[in-house]
Design an enzyme around this catalytic site. Structure first.
Site, PDB file in Angstrom:
ATOM      1  N   THR A 174       0.837  -1.191   0.000  1.00 40.58           N
ATOM      2  CA  THR A 174       0.000   0.000   0.000  1.00 40.58           C
ATOM      3  C   THR A 174       0.877   1.248   0.000  1.00 40.58           C
ATOM      4  O   THR A 174       1.966   1.225   0.560  1.00 40.58           O
ATOM      5  CB  THR A 174      -0.840  -0.062   1.292  1.00 40.58           C
ATOM      6  OG1 THR A 174      -1.737  -1.136   1.166  1.00 40.58           O
ATOM      7  CG2 THR A 174      -1.577   1.217   1.576  1.00 40.58           C
ATOM      8  N   ARG A 202     -14.629  -6.742  -0.043  1.00 45.89           N
ATOM      9  CA  ARG A 202     -14.034  -6.434   1.263  1.00 45.89           C
ATOM     10  C   ARG A 202     -13.500  -4.989   1.220  1.00 45.89           C
ATOM     11  O   ARG A 202     -12.887  -4.563   0.253  1.00 45.89           O
ATOM     12  CB  ARG A 202     -12.894  -7.400   1.559  1.00 45.89           C
ATOM     13  CG  ARG A 202     -12.102  -7.102   2.842  1.00 45.89           C
ATOM     14  CD  ARG A 202     -10.844  -6.313   2.566  1.00 45.89           C
ATOM     15  NE  ARG A 202      -9.952  -6.212   3.722  1.00 45.89           N
ATOM     16  CZ  ARG A 202      -8.845  -5.490   3.736  1.00 45.89           C
ATOM     17  NH1 ARG A 202      -8.470  -4.833   2.664  1.00 45.89           N
ATOM     18  NH2 ARG A 202      -8.093  -5.439   4.814  1.00 45.89           N
ATOM     19  N   ASP A 205      -8.942  -0.522   5.649  1.00 43.98           N
ATOM     20  CA  ASP A 205      -8.865   0.726   6.407  1.00 43.98           C
ATOM     21  C   ASP A 205      -8.564   1.939   5.532  1.00 43.98           C
ATOM     22  O   ASP A 205      -8.926   3.070   5.876  1.00 43.98           O
ATOM     23  CB  ASP A 205      -7.773   0.605   7.480  1.00 43.98           C
ATOM     24  CG  ASP A 205      -6.400   0.304   6.870  1.00 43.98           C
ATOM     25  OD1 ASP A 205      -6.319  -0.557   5.958  1.00 43.98           O
ATOM     26  OD2 ASP A 205      -5.412   0.927   7.293  1.00 43.98           O
ATOM     27  N   THR A 224      -0.543   1.833   6.936  1.00 40.46           N
ATOM     28  CA  THR A 224      -0.413   0.617   6.123  1.00 40.46           C
ATOM     29  C   THR A 224      -0.277  -0.580   7.047  1.00 40.46           C
ATOM     30  O   THR A 224       0.405  -0.507   8.075  1.00 40.46           O
ATOM     31  CB  THR A 224       0.792   0.680   5.174  1.00 40.46           C
ATOM     32  OG1 THR A 224       0.914  -0.601   4.534  1.00 40.46           O
ATOM     33  CG2 THR A 224       2.101   1.001   5.873  1.00 40.46           C
ATOM     34  N   GLY A 225      -0.941  -1.656   6.682  1.00 39.63           N
ATOM     35  CA  GLY A 225      -0.869  -2.849   7.509  1.00 39.63           C
ATOM     36  C   GLY A 225      -2.148  -3.639   7.399  1.00 39.63           C
ATOM     37  O   GLY A 225      -2.940  -3.439   6.474  1.00 39.63           O
ATOM     38  N   GLY A 227      -5.474  -4.264   7.592  1.00 32.65           N
ATOM     39  CA  GLY A 227      -6.533  -3.265   7.654  1.00 32.65           C
ATOM     40  C   GLY A 227      -7.600  -3.468   8.709  1.00 32.65           C
ATOM     41  O   GLY A 227      -8.054  -2.501   9.328  1.00 32.65           O
TER      42      GLY A 227
HETATM   43  N1  ASP Z   1      -4.103  -1.585   4.878  1.00 28.42           N
HETATM   44  C1  ASP Z   1      -4.329  -2.263   3.627  1.00 28.42           C
HETATM   45  C2  ASP Z   1      -5.646  -2.995   3.682  1.00 28.42           C
HETATM   46  O1  ASP Z   1      -5.917  -3.647   4.658  1.00 28.42           O
HETATM   47  C3  ASP Z   1      -3.240  -3.228   3.250  1.00 28.42           C
HETATM   48  C4  ASP Z   1      -1.816  -2.711   3.352  1.00 28.42           C
HETATM   49  O2  ASP Z   1      -1.556  -1.695   3.984  1.00 28.42           O
HETATM   50  O3  ASP Z   1      -0.917  -3.341   2.754  1.00 28.42           O
HETATM   51  O4  ASP Z   1      -6.371  -2.960   2.719  1.00 28.42           O
END
Ligand code: ASP
Length: 307
Positions: A174, A202, A205, A224-225, A227
């Site tokens: 992301t 789906r 975040d 990022t992470g 979500g």
């Molecule tokens: N936060 C993003 C999501 O859950 C994924 C990511 O940050 O890599 O869609």
């Protein structure tokens, strides 16, 4: 003091698994995005324009899980999410589940500026982009072989995967940007393909204002992470609340959210943040996070692993 920070995703990024060539590619892509946003800020552009431009540059780069390099859903499509927010006037726009628009962050800006809404999803969001003449792309544009392989692995494992958790060789994520402009205004932008093997429709975040993206007059945040954890933590807005209600500094507030709140419950990832004084912090609780920063008069700084 104007400044810009960016991220290209957080996750399992082991130093040993990234070849020097790959590392150089990431550094170059991050620097290009940083300099694109920085040059605009140096010319007096608004923070919102700078974060949008930096994110567009990362969306166009297939290395990252946004726009061109977006990951696959369970049923083999791409559904992209993006959001941006302007701090001083609290305006925001977001899209979720777009499949055609080349730069989802531009569609998010259209939602903010051309509609009365904040979040628009699915065909309606692609339709808005078409209506205003944004470039659309066929599904093949978003196809990358390694993301496809990544989906096959995730399908075999039967679970949804954070982009970089699937395999040490796929460490792309992301993207996001935060900035403070010469007028002292703040802005944040985030764009993603979401998580590999996510169920179709789906929503993560990223496009949820307050969860993955937030800006007000005190701070601008892009996350990022994993979500689902960031949504339940209302992570980005929690940073703003800790500053406003508890009087924490930007750095303390971000540490509380990333290390004390998200990490213990399994919320792997990180965020980038900037405040009204131009302070920048880029914390993460994962092994690494593609990240960078450039402040007025300084050259670009980029990093991948824990320092
Ligand atoms: N936060 C993003 C999501 O859950 C994924 C990511 O940050 O890599 O869609």
């Amino acid at each position: 003091m104007f400044a810009l920070a960016i991220h290209g995703g957080a996750g399992t990024i082991a130093r040993a698994s990234l070849s020097p060539d790959a590392e150089r590619e990431y550094h170059a892509a991050l620097e290009t995005a940083l300099n694109t946003g920085y040059d605009l800020l140096a010319q007096g552009a608004a923070a919102l324009d700078a974060v949008e431009a930096a994110v567009r540059s990362l969306e166009d780069c297939p290395l990252f899980n946004a726009g061109r390099g977006a990951v696959f859903t369970h049923d083999g499509h791409h559904e992209m999410d993006a959001a941006l927010m302007s701090g001083h006037n609290r305006l925001a726009g977001a899209v979720t589940g777009v499949r055609q628009v080349q730069n989802p962050i531009r569609a998010a800006r259209l939602v903010m500026e051309k509609t009365e809404h904040v979040l628009l999803g699915y065909p309606g969001a692609d339709e808005l982009a078409r209506e205003y003449g944004l470039p659309l792309q066929p599904a093949e544009y978003f196809f990358t072989q390694h993301r496809y392989n990544q989906l096959q692995d995730a399908l075999k494992a039967g679970k949804m995967q954070l982009d970089h958790a699937a395999d040490p060789n796929w460490k792309k994520g992301t993207v996001g940007a935060v900035a403070r402009d010469q007028h002292g205004h703040l802005a944040a932008a985030t764009s993603t393909g979401g998580m590999t093997n996510k169920r179709y429709s789906r929503i993560g975040d990223t496009p949820l204002i307050g969860a993955g993206t937030w800006a007000d007059e005190r701070c601008a945040i892009s996350c990022t992470g994993n979500g689902e954890y960031f949504i339940r933590a209302v992570a980005a807005y929690d940073v703003a609340c800790l500053i406003e209600y508890k009087g924490l500094t930007l750095e303390e507030a971000c540490r509380v959210v990333v290390q004390d709140k998200l990490a213990p419950v399994g919320g792997e990832g990180g965020l980038i943040a900037i405040d009204a004084a131009g302070n920048v912090t880029l914390p993460f609780n994962s092994e690494g996070m593609y990240r960078g920063c450039r402040r007025e008069g300084e050259s670009a700084w980029v990093a991948i692993y824990k320092e």
